[in-house]
Design a protein around this motif. Sequence first.
Motif, short mmCIF file in Angstrom:
data_model
loop_
_atom_site.label_atom_id
_atom_site.label_comp_id
_atom_site.label_asym_id
_atom_site.label_seq_id
_atom_site.Cartn_x
_atom_site.Cartn_y
_atom_site.Cartn_z
N ALA A 169 174.63 -52.12 6.50
CA ALA A 169 175.05 -51.95 5.11
C ALA A 169 173.86 -51.82 4.17
CB ALA A 169 175.93 -53.13 4.69
N ARG A 170 172.75 -52.47 4.48
CA ARG A 170 171.56 -52.37 3.63
C ARG A 170 171.00 -50.97 3.60
NH1 ARG A 170 167.50 -57.18 5.04
NH2 ARG A 170 166.35 -56.13 3.36
N ARG A 171 171.35 -50.14 4.59
CA ARG A 171 170.90 -48.75 4.61
C ARG A 171 171.92 -47.82 3.97
NH1 ARG A 171 168.38 -47.11 10.35
NH2 ARG A 171 167.71 -45.39 8.99
N GLY A 172 173.03 -48.41 3.49
CA GLY A 172 174.08 -47.62 2.86
C GLY A 172 173.86 -47.43 1.37
N ASP A 173 174.94 -47.17 0.67
CA ASP A 173 174.91 -46.87 -0.76
C ASP A 173 174.93 -48.17 -1.56
OD1 ASP A 173 175.29 -45.96 -3.33
OD2 ASP A 173 176.82 -44.49 -2.79
N ASP A 174 173.91 -48.40 -2.40
CA ASP A 174 173.84 -49.63 -3.20
C ASP A 174 174.97 -49.74 -4.21
OD1 ASP A 174 171.58 -50.50 -1.90
OD2 ASP A 174 170.18 -49.73 -3.39
N VAL A 175 175.60 -48.62 -4.52
CA VAL A 175 176.70 -48.63 -5.49
C VAL A 175 177.96 -49.24 -4.87
CG1 VAL A 175 178.23 -47.17 -6.87
CG2 VAL A 175 175.78 -46.67 -6.77
N LEU A 176 178.08 -49.16 -3.55
CA LEU A 176 179.27 -49.62 -2.87
C LEU A 176 179.21 -51.13 -2.59
CD1 LEU A 176 179.86 -46.70 -0.33
CD2 LEU A 176 181.01 -47.11 -2.52
N SER A 177 180.36 -51.72 -2.36
CA SER A 177 180.47 -53.17 -2.19
C SER A 177 180.38 -53.62 -0.74
CB SER A 177 181.81 -53.64 -2.76
OG SER A 177 182.90 -53.04 -2.05
#
Length: 418
Positions: free
Chosen positions: A250-258
């Motif tokens: 998740a840390r490599r994902g989109d910071d906007v998402l929860s």
Amino acid sequence: MTLRRKHFAERRAARGYSQEEFAEALSVAASTVVRWESGRATPRPHQRSKMAELLGVTLPDLEALLSDEQPTEKVKLPATPPLLHGDDDDMKRREVLGLLAVTGALVALPDCGETVREWAVPTFPEAGDSLHRSLWRVYALSDSKQVVFPAVRAQLDVMAKALTEPRTAAERSRLCRMTADLYQLVGELFFDANRYTDAAQCYTLAANAAHAGGGYDLWACAMTRHAYVELYAHRAHAARPLLAAAFHIARRGDDVLSTRHWVAAVQAQTYAAMGDFDACNRALDEAEKVHALDGAHSHNGGWLRFDGSRLAEERGACYLQLGRPDLAEEALTTALAQPLSLRRRAAVLSDLAVLGVHRRDIDQVVHYAEQALGLADRSNSGFIGKKLDGLRGRLAPLMSDDRVSTLDHRIAALPRTA
């Protein structure tokens, strides 16, 4: 034969039992069943819980079937068991698992090298995205989650065909992400039916498809759902490494998402199951940071639905498991005052009933358990049944009270979907 006993016999036949088979299941003589149905004898109290289970009715409904009085209205019995139960539905389940195997293999196959021009790519992905969002909405709003099963099964067939068509690399990646999205929904359906192994298989395939499509947040969500299966099966030690991996993804994902905040919320439940109060609180505090995000864009309402609205009930459940009823009551009462789906409300009610057991407050136990049972009868949800089973396992110290004994029988008689 009285009218009610006629309904009793009809219900037995509708469930597929002959008089001899029904008698064998109850360890009585066939002649005893004949006397029950003719009204010349009445089942004893210790036989009724098993009988209600075989007939797929609650104990009050069974009492109505056995009553010798003429009814003022037709006895209302539960509908036939939901999808994923019985021979025909088991066949449908195998078909879906077969389609999962097919699409999973097509996702895993290396690119054959065929390409098409961008302008020639079919518009299926755009239409598919919209359809998947609609399926998730129907799933979220339906009391009985299995209503979306036929549409999901049909869409899996469509996805299998789409994966065999030549596409650009970008479109193939998108198609893999859409497949991962659908896999997670299938997993949710199996999970609601208490088919945890099938659900875990779906989430594993979803993680693989998301990885193939480069969707980090989608991938992390699939891992989190897989961890939740282990957690719900009381295997916190197996859930913990899955969640650790999901957090890193998740840390490599989109910071906007929860996504990362949802991972933290499920980690909190894992720490609670392991009895680690401090770690649980830290994880809950991390999950609360979801409120700092833009609520309109932090989730998509489909495979990612975490917006922090569930944190009160999740915090309450964690504190209850940690043996802190003082902290649990405040959180659960706050949760119950919010708009909740049928499943979520039943879960909170069940937890509040468990809180009553902790306090030896029979009135509280009965008050909340009765409401949860009413929701279970409406939904046929295996999830709600499982929550009530957890309550039932704690009722032993209070069984001397007739009201608690009746609750125990009613929970035992709930239809099981797996």
